[in-house]
Scaffold this active site. Structure first.
Site, PDB file in Angstrom:
ATOM      1  N   LYS A 186      18.439  84.423  83.954  1.00 19.73           N
ATOM      2  CA  LYS A 186      19.292  85.187  83.044  1.00 19.73           C
ATOM      3  C   LYS A 186      18.601  85.331  81.697  1.00 19.73           C
ATOM      4  CE  LYS A 186      22.449  84.317  79.985  1.00 19.73           C
ATOM      5  NZ  LYS A 186      22.355  85.487  79.058  1.00 19.73           N
ATOM      6  N   GLY A 238      16.883  77.396  74.319  1.00 21.81           N
ATOM      7  CA  GLY A 238      17.852  78.016  73.423  1.00 21.81           C
ATOM      8  C   GLY A 238      18.360  77.020  72.401  1.00 21.81           C
ATOM      9  N   SER A 239      19.570  77.237  71.937  1.00 22.27           N
ATOM     10  CA  SER A 239      20.117  76.427  70.851  1.00 22.27           C
ATOM     11  C   SER A 239      20.528  75.041  71.333  1.00 22.27           C
ATOM     12  CB  SER A 239      21.328  77.129  70.232  1.00 22.27           C
ATOM     13  OG  SER A 239      22.437  77.087  71.112  1.00 22.27           O
ATOM     14  N   THR A 240      20.543  74.102  70.413  1.00 20.20           N
ATOM     15  CA  THR A 240      20.945  72.740  70.738  1.00 20.20           C
ATOM     16  C   THR A 240      22.402  72.683  71.164  1.00 20.20           C
ATOM     17  OG1 THR A 240      19.283  71.796  69.254  1.00 20.20           O
ATOM     18  CG2 THR A 240      21.166  70.404  69.801  1.00 20.20           C
ATOM     19  N   GLY A 243      22.616  73.742  74.681  1.00 22.75           N
ATOM     20  CA  GLY A 243      21.994  72.696  75.487  1.00 22.75           C
ATOM     21  C   GLY A 243      22.940  71.535  75.729  1.00 22.75           C
ATOM     22  N   GLU A 260      14.831  72.857  76.441  1.00 23.53           N
ATOM     23  CA  GLU A 260      13.961  73.012  75.270  1.00 23.53           C
ATOM     24  C   GLU A 260      14.807  73.669  74.194  1.00 23.53           C
ATOM     25  OE1 GLU A 260      12.101  74.669  72.491  1.00 23.53           O
ATOM     26  OE2 GLU A 260      11.153  75.971  73.978  1.00 23.53           O
ATOM     27  N   CYS A 294      11.227  78.262  67.765  1.00 26.54           N
ATOM     28  CA  CYS A 294      11.847  76.937  67.763  1.00 26.54           C
ATOM     29  C   CYS A 294      10.960  75.888  67.113  1.00 26.54           C
ATOM     30  CB  CYS A 294      12.221  76.531  69.186  1.00 26.54           C
ATOM     31  SG  CYS A 294      10.833  76.609  70.344  1.00 26.54           S
ATOM     32  N   GLU A 391      18.481  74.364  61.239  1.00 34.57           N
ATOM     33  CA  GLU A 391      17.492  75.331  61.712  1.00 34.57           C
ATOM     34  C   GLU A 391      17.895  76.731  61.248  1.00 34.57           C
ATOM     35  OE1 GLU A 391      15.023  76.158  65.809  1.00 34.57           O
ATOM     36  OE2 GLU A 391      17.177  75.804  65.970  1.00 34.57           O
TER      37      GLU A 391
END
Length: 490
Positions: A186, A238-240, A243, A260, A294, A391
């Site tokens: 995706k 992607g974003s934390t 995740g 990651e 990132c 971030e």
């Protein structure tokens, strides 16, 4: 200093054909578009195409196709034969490099010279590299004596971000295929077009139907993929926050995952560093891809006695950067990927100024349409400022100082993230000591943002877990658990 005017040098859009609408790529063919949403050019906000919003039923069909391909063809195929397909894909990417570079710049907003010189060649290099591993997995040292031979997981669900759409696809698809897995991918909803063009590459390479499936859509599509009971492994970049959601979702299941996630990298400049070389590394570390990286070196830690000198040279260098049309070969910075991301950058920079940071940007005329943000320095930043802890994911560099190596390490590690860092010094012993002390998955020495398919990449703490690239990256796509497919090729 003198300034030079550059004549426009636009790359032609005619090299790539963008369809009015796209279906999903399932079982080797495109479906008819149903519910769609627009993907836009962030440089001028024009609609590039309508893209399908995949439902949970669509994800079911894609996963079923991947399972059939794994059980029937791909999981039984020898590594030598799998490698031939990966080599073929790599060569096609090279042959169609200009097409991919233009499409990536249109859909993402990054400068054409980055997509042309970095994104596409590195994506092809990942397929070449992993093709070479396909028939050598037993020699990769991924199992210990007495363990069962390593085998593929089966069906892998992969979710990639918008900042490097094609490259992140290659990072994930290449090792998955090399190790014998099949894929349901995706792409990000704002940058789906290069993945859909990659589907054409799969057809051109005669990849067996169902080995790679591509489902487009928003977070609902990603959630359906993560939660699908017949997906054996999830690979996410992607974003934390997302995740964390994925980790909670698969907790208690047999699914494996590599995540990651975000970063807040420190780029550390000692007083014995080659300043001009370091300035180039600083610029590449934070303004590459508009800072939407990132592992971007978003926190500059400068030894106190050279702070003024580094900042002065950095400001002089930033005045030479050209912000503008991503398809212009002269552009150094392109557009921010979306209105949402631009608003986030603006909010965080405003917060930094409100907390006492001093903002500086070179004089530059930003286009009237599209999503644009100038290269920005924030000086006078303290460790407690939001811009030093959160971030930003934009072309914004925060500058802090230190006096001793111990203080540099303490400040660099004062973050929830642990993805990357950079050290600039002439002393090899100091580089080794810093690399040992820094809590970062990747530490660059006298350079920054350098990548190679043979080198593993990844972080820890809130930057995720697992590695991508290199021999270590293969491990995430293999298991020694008992096989459910008899006669599967090793």
């Amino acid at each position: 200093m003198p300034t030079f005017e550059y004549a426009p040098a636009p790359e032609s859009r005619a090299v790539v054909t963008i369809e009015k609408s796209y279906g999903l790529f399932v079982d080797g063919a495109f479906t008819r578009p149903k519910a769609t949403f627009p993907t836009i050019n962030p440089a001028d906000e024009t609609v590039l195409a309508e893209v399908s919003q995949a439902s949970a039923k669509d994800v079911d069909k894609a996963v079923a196709a991947a399972r059939r391909a794994f059980d029937g063809v791909w999981g039984r195929m020898s590594g030598t034969e799998r490698g031939k397909y990966l080599f073929r894909i790599a060569r096609i990417l090279q042959e169609r490099a200009r097409e991919f570079a233009v499409l990536e710049s249109l859909d993402n907003g990054k400068p054409i010279k980055e997509t042309r010189d970095f994104d596409v060649p590195t994506a092809a290099a990942h397929f070449f590299y992993h093709a070479g591993w396909a028939d050598k997995l037993e020699y990769a040292g991924l199992t210990t004596p007495g363990e069962a031979p390593a085998r593929p997981h089966g069906v892998v669900g992969q979710i990639i971000p918008w900042n490097f759409p094609l490259l992140m696809l290659a990072w994930k698809v290449a090792p998955a295929l090399a190790t014998g897995n099949t894929v349901v991918l995706k792409p990000a909803e704002t940058t789906p077009l290069s993945a859909l063009l990659f589907a054409e590459v799969c057809q051109q390479a005669d990849l067996p139907a169902g080995v790679v499936n591509i489902v487009t859509g928003d977070g609902r599509t990603g959630q359906a993929l993560v939660e699908h009971p017949d997906v054996d492994k999830i690979a996410f970049t992607g974003s934390t926050d997302v995740g964390r959601t994925i980790a909670r979702s698969i907790a208690g299941t047999t699914k494996k995952a590599t995540l990651e996630l975000g970063g807040k990298a420190a780029n550390i400049i000692f007083d014995d560093a080659p300043i001009d070389q370091a300035v180039e590394g600083i610029v590449g570390g934070i303004f590459f891809n508009q800072g939407q990286v990132c592992c971007a070196g978003s926190r500059l830690l400068v030894q106190e006695n050279v702070h003024d000198q580094v900042v002065a040279r950095l400001k002089r260098r930033l005045q030479t950067l050209r912000v503008g049309d991503p398809l212009d070969k002269n552009s150094d910075l392109g557009a921010i990927n979306s209105r949402e991301q631009l608003d986030r950058i603006t909010t965080l920079v405003d917060a930094g100024v409100a907390e006492g940071a001093e903002r500086w940007s070179p004089a530059c005329a930003l286009p009237a349409k599209g999503f644009w943000f100038p290269p920005t320095l924030l000086t006078g930043v303290s460790q407690t400022h939001r811009v030093a802890t959160e971030e930003i994911f934009g072309p914004v560099l925060t500058v802090l100082t230190f006096r001793t190596p111990q203080e540099a390490v303490a400040k660099a590690n004062n973050t929830a993230y642990g993805l990357s860092a950079g050290v600039w010094t002439e002393k090899g012993s100091r580089i080794l000591w810093m690399a040992d002390q820094l809590k970062a998955g990747v530490v660059w020495a006298n350079t920054f943002n350098r990548f190679d398919p043979s080198s593993p990449f990844g972080g820890y703490k809130e930057s995720g877990y697992g590695r991508e690239g290199g021999r270590h990256g293969l491990e995430a796509y293999l298991t020694t658990a008992p096989a459910t497919l008899t006669g599967a090729a090793r």
